[in-house]
Design a protein around this motif. Sequence first.
Motif, mmCIF file in Angstrom:
data_model
loop_
_atom_site.group_PDB
_atom_site.id
_atom_site.type_symbol
_atom_site.label_atom_id
_atom_site.label_comp_id
_atom_site.label_asym_id
_atom_site.label_seq_id
_atom_site.Cartn_x
_atom_site.Cartn_y
_atom_site.Cartn_z
ATOM 1 N N ASP A 96 -5.726 4.574 -1.841
ATOM 2 C CA ASP A 96 -4.747 5.525 -1.308
ATOM 3 C C ASP A 96 -3.790 5.956 -2.410
ATOM 4 N N ALA A 97 -3.378 7.202 -2.360
ATOM 5 C CA ALA A 97 -2.419 7.734 -3.328
ATOM 6 C C ALA A 97 -1.653 8.877 -2.676
ATOM 7 N N LEU A 125 3.979 3.843 -9.911
ATOM 8 C CA LEU A 125 3.370 2.904 -8.975
ATOM 9 C C LEU A 125 3.640 3.264 -7.522
ATOM 10 N N SER A 126 4.721 4.008 -7.272
ATOM 11 C CA SER A 126 5.020 4.421 -5.908
ATOM 12 C C SER A 126 4.082 5.527 -5.430
ATOM 13 N N GLN A 127 3.262 6.084 -6.362
ATOM 14 C CA GLN A 127 2.370 7.186 -6.010
ATOM 15 C C GLN A 127 0.933 6.747 -5.763
ATOM 16 N N PRO A 131 -5.581 -1.650 -6.939
ATOM 17 C CA PRO A 131 -6.297 -2.783 -6.329
ATOM 18 C C PRO A 131 -5.672 -4.110 -6.741
ATOM 19 N N ASP A 132 -5.887 -5.123 -5.920
ATOM 20 C CA ASP A 132 -5.384 -6.462 -6.227
ATOM 21 C C ASP A 132 -6.240 -7.152 -7.277
ATOM 22 N N PRO A 140 -7.981 7.845 -7.049
ATOM 23 C CA PRO A 140 -7.540 8.267 -5.716
ATOM 24 C C PRO A 140 -8.728 8.657 -4.838
ATOM 25 N N THR A 141 -8.514 8.641 -3.536
ATOM 26 C CA THR A 141 -9.562 9.063 -2.618
ATOM 27 C C THR A 141 -9.820 10.567 -2.708
ATOM 28 N N PHE A 142 -8.882 11.322 -3.262
ATOM 29 C CA PHE A 142 -9.017 12.775 -3.392
ATOM 30 C C PHE A 142 -9.148 13.154 -4.865
ATOM 31 N N ASP A 143 -9.791 14.306 -5.131
ATOM 32 C CA ASP A 143 -9.944 14.735 -6.516
ATOM 33 C C ASP A 143 -8.843 15.733 -6.878
ATOM 34 N N ARG A 144 -8.960 16.312 -8.081
ATOM 35 C CA ARG A 144 -7.924 17.208 -8.575
ATOM 36 C C ARG A 144 -8.094 18.648 -8.090
#
Length: 206
Positions: A96-97, A125-127, A131-132, A140-144
């Motif tokens: 997620d982003a 980091l807030s964006q 992963p742990d 991100p799950t989405f591209d540019r």
Amino acid sequence: MFTELKEPPYVFLKPRFSSCVCPKCKKLDHDKAFAEGFNETLKIRAKGDLFGTSEGFVCISDRAKQVIESCRFGGIALKPIQNAGWWVVNVTRRVDADQRAYTVTKPFCDQCGRPKETIGLIRCLSQISPPDQVGTFFAPTFDRGGSMNGDRDLFVTEDIVFQFKQQKLKGGMFARILTPEELAEVNAVGAEKNPLKWPKDSRVVL
């Protein structure tokens, strides 16, 4: 994916990749193209062990692949460019982003629904939700969207950068994702446009 011609249009999309490109805005679907594979024999002229293609893919050398596999780094899939000694990267660990990190500057394509151009970077980091697990490539799950033919921005956990540096791999630059406090300090001194004023340990050049 493309064949160079001596006459207009000079660059021709190979037929088997036609379903990977929007016929209107010409935006490439990198996941579809990766699934199609890259079995043509190509000549790669690149220095170092990592480089980006004009289609928006990241490629790594045989040597970089050996480092990744020996260290059991995860989060990516690789496909060979046959007989070239290079591998195309597809990031499989997607997180997620905050999509507001990007700003859409041109209209959305009315055929594929993707923006024709975006600007901006995920720098804090807030964006993004990293992963742990260590030793992980992620994106991100989405591209540019339509920006620079780019796929998803590629991120790695810091141990991968340190291992690349230790193994003396060459090519590219990694910038650390900043904490909210660091980003506030950067913005306060107007360093967004001046890389020299970023935190000293925030960038690693291979």
